[in-house]
Design a protein around this motif. Structure first.
Motif, PDB file in Angstrom:
ATOM      1  N   LYS A  85       0.835  -1.201   0.000  1.00  0.00           N
ATOM      2  CA  LYS A  85       0.000   0.000   0.000  1.00  0.00           C
ATOM      3  C   LYS A  85       0.867   1.247   0.000  1.00  0.00           C
ATOM      4  O   LYS A  85       1.933   1.285   0.588  1.00  0.00           O
ATOM      5  CB  LYS A  85      -0.915  -0.012   1.228  1.00  0.00           C
ATOM      6  CG  LYS A  85      -2.058  -0.992   1.076  1.00  0.00           C
ATOM      7  CD  LYS A  85      -3.032  -0.862   2.228  1.00  0.00           C
ATOM      8  CE  LYS A  85      -4.027  -2.005   2.202  1.00  0.00           C
ATOM      9  NZ  LYS A  85      -4.139  -2.700   3.478  1.00  0.00           N
ATOM     10  N   ARG A  86       0.381   2.284  -0.644  1.00  0.00           N
ATOM     11  CA  ARG A  86       1.072   3.579  -0.777  1.00  0.00           C
ATOM     12  C   ARG A  86       1.607   4.067   0.582  1.00  0.00           C
ATOM     13  O   ARG A  86       2.726   4.563   0.675  1.00  0.00           O
ATOM     14  CB  ARG A  86       0.057   4.571  -1.362  1.00  0.00           C
ATOM     15  CG  ARG A  86       0.605   5.952  -1.618  1.00  0.00           C
ATOM     16  CD  ARG A  86       1.291   6.076  -2.971  1.00  0.00           C
ATOM     17  NE  ARG A  86       2.027   7.338  -3.027  1.00  0.00           N
ATOM     18  CZ  ARG A  86       3.258   7.467  -3.457  1.00  0.00           C
ATOM     19  NH1 ARG A  86       3.915   6.436  -3.922  1.00  0.00           N
ATOM     20  NH2 ARG A  86       3.852   8.635  -3.475  1.00  0.00           N
ATOM     21  N   LYS A  87       0.798   3.927   1.612  1.00  0.00           N
ATOM     22  CA  LYS A  87       1.145   4.385   2.960  1.00  0.00           C
ATOM     23  C   LYS A  87       2.441   3.718   3.458  1.00  0.00           C
ATOM     24  O   LYS A  87       3.321   4.372   4.016  1.00  0.00           O
ATOM     25  CB  LYS A  87       0.008   3.970   3.900  1.00  0.00           C
ATOM     26  CG  LYS A  87      -0.391   5.016   4.908  1.00  0.00           C
ATOM     27  CD  LYS A  87      -1.638   4.504   5.609  1.00  0.00           C
ATOM     28  CE  LYS A  87      -2.017   5.284   6.834  1.00  0.00           C
ATOM     29  NZ  LYS A  87      -3.256   4.730   7.406  1.00  0.00           N
ATOM     30  N   GLU A  88       2.532   2.436   3.223  1.00  0.00           N
ATOM     31  CA  GLU A  88       3.708   1.688   3.687  1.00  0.00           C
ATOM     32  C   GLU A  88       4.960   2.096   2.912  1.00  0.00           C
ATOM     33  O   GLU A  88       6.053   2.129   3.464  1.00  0.00           O
ATOM     34  CB  GLU A  88       3.482   0.186   3.533  1.00  0.00           C
ATOM     35  CG  GLU A  88       2.504  -0.372   4.565  1.00  0.00           C
ATOM     36  CD  GLU A  88       2.125  -1.805   4.264  1.00  0.00           C
ATOM     37  OE1 GLU A  88       3.038  -2.618   4.031  1.00  0.00           O
ATOM     38  OE2 GLU A  88       0.921  -2.113   4.245  1.00  0.00           O
ATOM     39  N   LEU A 132       5.571   5.080   1.693  1.00  0.00           N
ATOM     40  CA  LEU A 132       6.008   6.373   2.238  1.00  0.00           C
ATOM     41  C   LEU A 132       6.713   6.186   3.574  1.00  0.00           C
ATOM     42  O   LEU A 132       7.738   6.798   3.841  1.00  0.00           O
ATOM     43  CB  LEU A 132       4.789   7.306   2.405  1.00  0.00           C
ATOM     44  CG  LEU A 132       4.212   7.844   1.095  1.00  0.00           C
ATOM     45  CD1 LEU A 132       2.897   8.571   1.350  1.00  0.00           C
ATOM     46  CD2 LEU A 132       5.204   8.776   0.410  1.00  0.00           C
ATOM     47  N   LYS A 133       6.147   5.307   4.410  1.00  0.00           N
ATOM     48  CA  LYS A 133       6.714   5.031   5.736  1.00  0.00           C
ATOM     49  C   LYS A 133       8.154   4.530   5.583  1.00  0.00           C
ATOM     50  O   LYS A 133       9.056   4.937   6.302  1.00  0.00           O
ATOM     51  CB  LYS A 133       5.855   3.949   6.407  1.00  0.00           C
ATOM     52  CG  LYS A 133       5.924   3.955   7.926  1.00  0.00           C
ATOM     53  CD  LYS A 133       4.874   3.011   8.478  1.00  0.00           C
ATOM     54  CE  LYS A 133       5.382   2.289   9.705  1.00  0.00           C
ATOM     55  NZ  LYS A 133       4.489   1.170  10.073  1.00  0.00           N
TER      56      LYS A 133
END
Lengths: 200, 200
Positions: free
Chosen positions: B186-189, B191-192
């Motif tokens: 996922k995009r969020k991961e 970025l993280k």
């Protein structure tokens, strides 16, 4: 600076990361991305790819005794990653990734049309090593996209925008640092070679 | 665009280009640069290097049953090329290139101090393939320069500035295009992970 001593691990980097297309005796074609791959012999040209027994493609390649190595470009990085983590048991990778099957010339395994260089291989031996089995294969034919070939018929591989794999990451290649033999070549010859290249 | 059908050749690219240090039972240590090299197994970690029988290092490695793979950086490109074209029969490569011998921990072969990652190997098998013999080896220990290790003890391989070899040329790596598994993350991961990296 001093060095730390680490336990043995697969730390040889960078390595190629290639999309291997395959199909069993009957079933649908599949693609598996392999980082444990390399040239092992020049005459005759031979490659090895190492694959875990648990992988769906393992049996397909073993059954058929044939596969195609499709070189991976920056544009294909996402597809290469997907074909490395998803299983052909669950998804039709050609379909999901909108990749096109192209007929090979010698082997009965489709090549990936979107890859600019396809290497047709027949398995000569399988060596069990532990987690992986190594498929030793002979290269039977090579297909090269015409966009990589200059007017004089020379292969300009730098136009392919190939990628490699290093420590868990996909990397593009930046710039050439020299060619094989440049360390013992006279400055004049190096410049001549550069001019020749611009000529393309 | 259409493809041209070519004869079989060693066209798998890019490949690693490593400096292999070795020494016979008695003689002086030598270095041979090898492009036909790769990881072939994860557990236990194993590599293969293919060398022509005519090469000076061939017998040294065969005799001793040990060698060290020294990863090649941009700074070492010239030396790597030199060790690929010059023979240890004619020159002392450590001396001419001003490279420093460093004691290995398991094998009795010097490592190259200027290489940030050294991989100690013992030969398990030699397979004759034609022009080259393939040395199948187990990785016994790994040395990593402290400059590549961050505060948390993680290996930041990108700091090593490794190079690869493609179609007769040495290339530096440009930028990372994603990590193993990014195509299904996922995009969020993603970025993280990027933030985490900056943290180093």
């Amino acid at each position: 600076m001093a060095k730390q001593l680490w336990k043995p691990s697969t730390i040889l980097n960078p390595v190629p990361v290639v999309m291997v297309s395959c199909c069993g005796r009957e079933g649908k074609p599949n693609i598996i991305t392999v980082a444990w791959a390399g040239t092992i012999n020049s005459k005759p040209p031979m490659v090895s790819i190492s694959i875990r027994k648990e992988r769906y493609s393992y049996n397909l390649i073993k059954e058929k005794g044939q596969f195609v190595i499709n070189l991976t470009t920056r544009k294909l990085a996402f597809a290469a990653d997907f074909c490395g983590v998803k299983s052909g048991r669950d998804v039709d990778k050609f379909e999901v990734l909108k990749l096109t099957q192209e007929k090979a010339s010698v082997v009965d395994v489709p090549m990936i049309k979107e890859s600019p260089v396809n290497i047709e291989c027949t398995v000569k031996d399988i060596i069990e090593l532990g987690s992986h089995d190594m498929f030793i294969a002979q290269i039977e034919a090579v297909s090269v996209d015409e966009s990589l070939i200059d007017k004089k018929g020379r292969l300009c591989m730098e136009k392919a925008d190939l990628i490699c794999y290093s420590h868990g990451e996909y990397w593009s290649l930046e710039k050439t640092l020299g060619y094989f033999g440049y360390s013992i070549t006279k400055r004049k010859e190096v410049l001549k070679r550069r001019l020749n290249k611009k000529d393309r």
